[in-house]
Write a protein that holds these residues in place. Structure first.
Motif, PDB file in Angstrom:
ATOM      1  N   UNK A   1      43.103   5.169  19.826  1.00  0.00           N
ATOM      2  CA  UNK A   1      41.678   5.456  19.972  1.00  0.00           C
ATOM      3  C   UNK A   1      41.067   5.547  18.576  1.00  0.00           C
ATOM      4  N   UNK A   2      40.306   4.526  18.194  1.00  0.00           N
ATOM      5  CA  UNK A   2      39.671   4.525  16.870  1.00  0.00           C
ATOM      6  C   UNK A   2      38.158   4.713  16.976  1.00  0.00           C
ATOM      7  N   UNK A   3      37.671   5.142  18.137  1.00  0.00           N
ATOM      8  CA  UNK A   3      36.226   5.244  18.360  1.00  0.00           C
ATOM      9  C   UNK A   3      35.549   6.071  17.275  1.00  0.00           C
ATOM     10  N   UNK A   4      36.129   7.216  16.960  1.00  0.00           N
ATOM     11  CA  UNK A   4      35.485   8.131  16.019  1.00  0.00           C
ATOM     12  C   UNK A   4      35.546   7.641  14.579  1.00  0.00           C
ATOM     13  N   UNK A   5      36.357   6.611  14.319  1.00  0.00           N
ATOM     14  CA  UNK A   5      36.543   6.148  12.933  1.00  0.00           C
ATOM     15  C   UNK A   5      35.851   4.803  12.655  1.00  0.00           C
ATOM     16  N   UNK A   6      35.170   4.250  13.642  1.00  0.00           N
ATOM     17  CA  UNK A   6      34.558   2.937  13.455  1.00  0.00           C
ATOM     18  C   UNK A   6      33.589   2.918  12.285  1.00  0.00           C
TER      19      UNK A   6
END
Length: 257
Positions: free
Chosen positions: A187-192
């Motif tokens: 889950x890379x959503x917060x790091x985009x």
């Protein structure tokens, strides 16, 4: 921990041109891209890679994360003259986002194709891993055909569709299960927002695995993002509509170089 095993094809295309690296979806191999490569190779040096236990890559022997697959791909890119451009489908697109986060400066432009910043409920992936360990990847073929291909795609391209489904059947069961467990953690959503290079998020009109909303999340989350739709496609757009995918990538990378 040793890096998970991946395998690259020899680059083909224009000597001295930028390197373009193509990544696979789970259960497929480099053949996913083979009808797109000729158009790309007219402008770039093109290589593709296989996931652990898929295609030409050795089986994995211990757990890994999507980020660690990205590290292995980065090491492979390091064997060629860089920096590189990158395009990956589904799992391969996730690897592309991890490459941008973990190896800044290695990739100068990336496309996620039918991919996501997070692939649904982690429990679904752990359940699939358990199924494959007990029943094998052959137990997934019917469901995969329904997810991978839009209505009419198999009939239009029966030989390639059949080869892709055979690649799923032939994948190493343990490695496939480990890939599922890697996706459960991804889950890379917060790091985009940390990603500065241009990103194109390509989605298929009928893709229920990585729909338009997922592409929009990627494009809106990175600092320089845009989307492109492949009409009539589902989750394996490069196999279903290779000309359209090639055109989208060439249009994008022409500006990303």
């Amino acid at each position: 921990m040793t890096q998970p095993p991946v395998a690259f094809t020899p680059p083909i295309g224009v000597d001295g041109a930028p390197l373009l690296v193509l990544g696979p979806s789970l259960g497929t191999s480099t053949i996913l891209w083979e009808d797109v490569v000729p158009a790309l190779a007219a402008h770039y040096r093109v290589t593709a890679w296989d996931l652990p236990g898929h295609g030409g890559a050795k089986p994995a022997t211990e757990p890994f994360t999507v980020g660690e697959v990205a590290d292995a791909v980065a090491a492979g890119i390091g064997e060629f003259d860089g920096p590189a451009l990158y395009a990956g489908v589904s799992f391969g697109g996730a690897v592309g986002l991890e490459l941008l986060l973990r190896h800044p400066g290695l990739v100068s432009g990336a496309a996620t194709v039918c991919s996501s910043p997070r692939f649904g409920d982690p429990a679904n992936w752990t359940d699939r891993a358990a199924q494959v360990r007990t029943q094998g990847t052959g137990s997934l073929i019917v469901g995969a055909a329904q997810r991978w291909f839009a209505p009419g795609s198999i009939e239009r391209r029966p030989v390639l569709a059949g080869r892709l489904l055979h690649s799923l059947r032939d994948a190493d069961d343990a490695s496939y299960a480990l890939c599922c467990e890697a996706l459960a953690q991804y889950d890379v959503t917060a790091r985009l927002g940390e990603i500065e290079v241009p990103v194109l998020a390509v989605f298929g009109e009928h893709d229920e695995v990585s729909p338009e909303a997922h592409a929009s999340t990627i494009a809106a989350g990175v600092r320089d993002g845009r989307t492109a739709r492949i009409d009539g496609a589902s989750h394996l757009a490069p196999a279903e509509f290779p000309d359209e995918v090639a055109r989208a990538l060439l249009d994008f990378f022409g500006g990303a170089r």
